[in-house]
Design a protein around this motif. Structure first.
Motif, PDB file in Angstrom:
ATOM      1  N   GLU A  35      -8.677   2.787  -8.357  1.00  0.00           N
ATOM      2  CA  GLU A  35      -9.715   3.519  -7.628  1.00  0.00           C
ATOM      3  C   GLU A  35     -11.057   2.795  -7.688  1.00  0.00           C
ATOM      4  O   GLU A  35     -11.761   2.693  -6.682  1.00  0.00           O
ATOM      5  CB  GLU A  35      -9.860   4.929  -8.197  1.00  0.00           C
ATOM      6  CG  GLU A  35     -10.904   5.768  -7.456  1.00  0.00           C
ATOM      7  CD  GLU A  35     -11.015   7.180  -8.005  1.00  0.00           C
ATOM      8  OE1 GLU A  35     -11.812   7.952  -7.466  1.00  0.00           O
ATOM      9  OE2 GLU A  35     -10.298   7.506  -8.983  1.00  0.00           O
ATOM     10  N   LEU A  38     -10.900  -0.295  -5.419  1.00  0.00           N
ATOM     11  CA  LEU A  38     -10.938   0.069  -4.004  1.00  0.00           C
ATOM     12  C   LEU A  38     -12.324   0.560  -3.604  1.00  0.00           C
ATOM     13  O   LEU A  38     -12.786   0.295  -2.485  1.00  0.00           O
ATOM     14  CB  LEU A  38      -9.879   1.127  -3.708  1.00  0.00           C
ATOM     15  CG  LEU A  38      -8.426   0.634  -3.824  1.00  0.00           C
ATOM     16  CD1 LEU A  38      -7.451   1.792  -3.721  1.00  0.00           C
ATOM     17  CD2 LEU A  38      -8.124  -0.420  -2.757  1.00  0.00           C
ATOM     18  N   ASP A  39     -13.002   1.273  -4.494  1.00  0.00           N
ATOM     19  CA  ASP A  39     -14.380   1.684  -4.218  1.00  0.00           C
ATOM     20  C   ASP A  39     -15.267   0.468  -3.982  1.00  0.00           C
ATOM     21  O   ASP A  39     -16.103   0.451  -3.069  1.00  0.00           O
ATOM     22  CB  ASP A  39     -14.946   2.512  -5.370  1.00  0.00           C
ATOM     23  CG  ASP A  39     -14.416   3.927  -5.395  1.00  0.00           C
ATOM     24  OD1 ASP A  39     -13.820   4.363  -4.384  1.00  0.00           O
ATOM     25  OD2 ASP A  39     -14.590   4.614  -6.420  1.00  0.00           O
ATOM     26  N   THR A  42     -14.709  -1.161  -0.612  1.00  0.00           N
ATOM     27  CA  THR A  42     -15.326  -0.488   0.527  1.00  0.00           C
ATOM     28  C   THR A  42     -16.761  -0.937   0.752  1.00  0.00           C
ATOM     29  O   THR A  42     -17.313  -0.727   1.840  1.00  0.00           O
ATOM     30  CB  THR A  42     -15.308   1.040   0.350  1.00  0.00           C
ATOM     31  OG1 THR A  42     -16.086   1.392  -0.799  1.00  0.00           O
ATOM     32  CG2 THR A  42     -13.892   1.568   0.206  1.00  0.00           C
ATOM     33  N   THR A  60       0.904   2.886  -5.353  1.00  0.00           N
ATOM     34  CA  THR A  60      -0.189   3.471  -4.564  1.00  0.00           C
ATOM     35  C   THR A  60      -1.186   2.406  -4.140  1.00  0.00           C
ATOM     36  O   THR A  60      -1.650   2.388  -2.992  1.00  0.00           O
ATOM     37  CB  THR A  60      -0.891   4.576  -5.371  1.00  0.00           C
ATOM     38  OG1 THR A  60       0.061   5.573  -5.734  1.00  0.00           O
ATOM     39  CG2 THR A  60      -2.003   5.217  -4.563  1.00  0.00           C
ATOM     40  N   LEU A  61      -1.543   1.509  -5.059  1.00  0.00           N
ATOM     41  CA  LEU A  61      -2.472   0.432  -4.726  1.00  0.00           C
ATOM     42  C   LEU A  61      -1.873  -0.504  -3.683  1.00  0.00           C
ATOM     43  O   LEU A  61      -2.552  -0.916  -2.736  1.00  0.00           O
ATOM     44  CB  LEU A  61      -2.842  -0.342  -5.991  1.00  0.00           C
ATOM     45  CG  LEU A  61      -3.788  -1.534  -5.820  1.00  0.00           C
ATOM     46  CD1 LEU A  61      -5.098  -1.104  -5.178  1.00  0.00           C
ATOM     47  CD2 LEU A  61      -4.039  -2.216  -7.155  1.00  0.00           C
ATOM     48  N   ALA A  63       0.348   0.268  -1.405  1.00  0.00           N
ATOM     49  CA  ALA A  63       0.355   0.975  -0.120  1.00  0.00           C
ATOM     50  C   ALA A  63      -1.047   1.005   0.491  1.00  0.00           C
ATOM     51  O   ALA A  63      -1.205   0.852   1.716  1.00  0.00           O
ATOM     52  CB  ALA A  63       0.886   2.388  -0.309  1.00  0.00           C
ATOM     53  N   HIS A  64      -2.062   1.214  -0.341  1.00  0.00           N
ATOM     54  CA  HIS A  64      -3.424   1.283   0.187  1.00  0.00           C
ATOM     55  C   HIS A  64      -3.838  -0.065   0.771  1.00  0.00           C
ATOM     56  O   HIS A  64      -4.421  -0.119   1.865  1.00  0.00           O
ATOM     57  CB  HIS A  64      -4.395   1.699  -0.918  1.00  0.00           C
ATOM     58  CG  HIS A  64      -5.774   1.992  -0.408  1.00  0.00           C
ATOM     59  ND1 HIS A  64      -6.249   3.272  -0.233  1.00  0.00           N
ATOM     60  CD2 HIS A  64      -6.772   1.165   0.001  1.00  0.00           C
ATOM     61  CE1 HIS A  64      -7.476   3.221   0.252  1.00  0.00           C
ATOM     62  NE2 HIS A  64      -7.823   1.949   0.390  1.00  0.00           N
ATOM     63  N   LEU A  65      -3.560  -1.140   0.053  1.00  0.00           N
ATOM     64  CA  LEU A  65      -3.945  -2.455   0.564  1.00  0.00           C
ATOM     65  C   LEU A  65      -3.198  -2.778   1.857  1.00  0.00           C
ATOM     66  O   LEU A  65      -3.789  -3.305   2.812  1.00  0.00           O
ATOM     67  CB  LEU A  65      -3.673  -3.523  -0.491  1.00  0.00           C
ATOM     68  CG  LEU A  65      -4.594  -3.490  -1.725  1.00  0.00           C
ATOM     69  CD1 LEU A  65      -4.103  -4.465  -2.797  1.00  0.00           C
ATOM     70  CD2 LEU A  65      -6.038  -3.820  -1.334  1.00  0.00           C
ATOM     71  N   ARG A  66      -1.930  -2.448   1.914  1.00  0.00           N
ATOM     72  CA  ARG A  66      -1.182  -2.693   3.155  1.00  0.00           C
ATOM     73  C   ARG A  66      -1.728  -1.834   4.287  1.00  0.00           C
ATOM     74  O   ARG A  66      -1.725  -2.243   5.456  1.00  0.00           O
ATOM     75  CB  ARG A  66       0.303  -2.421   2.935  1.00  0.00           C
ATOM     76  CG  ARG A  66       0.990  -3.549   2.165  1.00  0.00           C
ATOM     77  CD  ARG A  66       2.471  -3.364   2.036  1.00  0.00           C
ATOM     78  NE  ARG A  66       3.101  -4.563   1.493  1.00  0.00           N
ATOM     79  CZ  ARG A  66       4.096  -4.571   0.642  1.00  0.00           C
ATOM     80  NH1 ARG A  66       4.633  -3.419   0.224  1.00  0.00           N
ATOM     81  NH2 ARG A  66       4.602  -5.707   0.190  1.00  0.00           N
ATOM     82  N   GLY A  67      -2.206  -0.640   3.943  1.00  0.00           N
ATOM     83  CA  GLY A  67      -2.787   0.226   4.947  1.00  0.00           C
ATOM     84  C   GLY A  67      -4.053  -0.329   5.569  1.00  0.00           C
ATOM     85  O   GLY A  67      -4.464   0.122   6.650  1.00  0.00           O
ATOM     86  N   LEU A  68      -4.677  -1.285   4.902  1.00  0.00           N
ATOM     87  CA  LEU A  68      -5.864  -1.927   5.462  1.00  0.00           C
ATOM     88  C   LEU A  68      -5.516  -2.955   6.527  1.00  0.00           C
ATOM     89  O   LEU A  68      -6.411  -3.520   7.168  1.00  0.00           O
ATOM     90  CB  LEU A  68      -6.669  -2.610   4.344  1.00  0.00           C
ATOM     91  CG  LEU A  68      -7.212  -1.695   3.242  1.00  0.00           C
ATOM     92  CD1 LEU A  68      -7.922  -2.515   2.174  1.00  0.00           C
ATOM     93  CD2 LEU A  68      -8.154  -0.645   3.826  1.00  0.00           C
TER      94      LEU A  68
END
Length: 281
Positions: A35, A38-39, A42, A60-61, A63-68
């Motif tokens: 978290e 990722l903050d 941003t 989770t990390l 997935a978040h990076l791929r979501g970018l």
């Protein structure tokens, strides 16, 4: 004669494989570090098309990076998590990938327990394209003070069991020495309260923070474990719980680029983390 390695790669691989087998959520530090990274990401007003993530156990990390929308490559020391995530198996201080392959490298923990920290940073800088960003965190100097005192209690063999820790100033100097520009290093202090020493040990094992020292220290005897647990319990607050401290050191640095702004004069105190993370105009 070369010096023996401080840390055992084999023990690291075994720790990483153990993390992959444990229930989701057992590692309480991973989502906290993710978290915070990722903050910080941003704050950067640009896109990264090619990203390297060092460590493949936090789904989770990933997935978040791929979501970018970035093309994500994973590097993982443990064969088991690498197998089910498709990661490249390797150590951060021995990466064999083409230079300039990435615009962003994210390293959520582990820099403090590799054998060649400057060498790893030099390799990562070479992997970054010009104006690429390295962003990471690790458990740093000043962490686990109560555990460290308890381990030195009377009648416990004076054997190295806890890792040396990298401090804030040393990390900033390392980034500069290894060629990163606009280096930023800061710290968050996390306090976790435990009912006993055994709960702390379980958390450290779940987070992959147990000893990787080489050679492995001899196992604690039952008497030694009891003495350490008693010394740790002696630090309890009035409610019977013991407050332990984790200092999470966050770092960032950019691969050089001629259009980057010049950093503020050292010691001026005028640069903020948000300003330093901004890309070139």
């Amino acid at each position: 004669m070369s010096q023996p390695p401080l840390f055992s790669p084999a023990r690291q691989r075994a720790q990483r494989d153990r993390i992959a087998r444990q229930p989701a959520g057992a590692d309480f530090l991973a989502p906290i570090i993710a978290e915070t990274l990722l903050d910080r990401l941003t704050m950067v007003t640009r896109d990264f098309s090619r990203t390297l993530l060092i460590g493949a156990h936090d789904a989770t990390l990933i997935a978040h990076l791929r979501g970018l929308g970035t093309n994500l490559t994973l590097l993982e020391a443990g064969p088991a998590p690498a197998a089910y995530t498709g990661a490249i198996v390797g150590e951060a201080d021995n990466i064999d990938l083409p230079f300039g392959s990435f615009d962003l490298i994210v390293w959520p923990g582990g820099l403090d327990s590799i054998n060649d920290v400057p060498g790893a940073l030099v390799r990562l800088r070479a992997l970054l394209a010009p104006d690429g960003l390295l962003l990471g965190a690790f458990v740093g100097d000043g962490s686990l003070p109560r555990l460290r005192r308890a381990m030195m209690t009377e009648y416990v063999r004076p054997v190295a069991r806890l890792h040396p820790q990298i401090d804030l100033a040393a990390m900033g100097n390392l980034l500069q020495r290894t060629g990163f520009t606009l280096p930023v290093v800061d710290v968050d202090t996390l306090t976790v309260r435990y009912g006993d020493w055994f709960g702390l040990v379980r958390d450290l094992r779940a987070a992959g923070l147990s000893s990787r020292l080489s050679p492995a220290p001899p196992p604690l005897t039952r008497d030694e474990a009891g003495r350490i647990a008693a010394a740790f319990a002696a630090e309890a607050d009035p409610d019977g719980r013991i407050a332990e401290t984790f200092r999470l050191i966050h770092f960032s640095g950019w691969a050089p680029h001629p259009d980057q702004p010049q950093p503020a004069r050292r010691g001026s105190g005028t640069a903020s983390l948000a300003d330093a993370l901004k890309p070139k105009s």
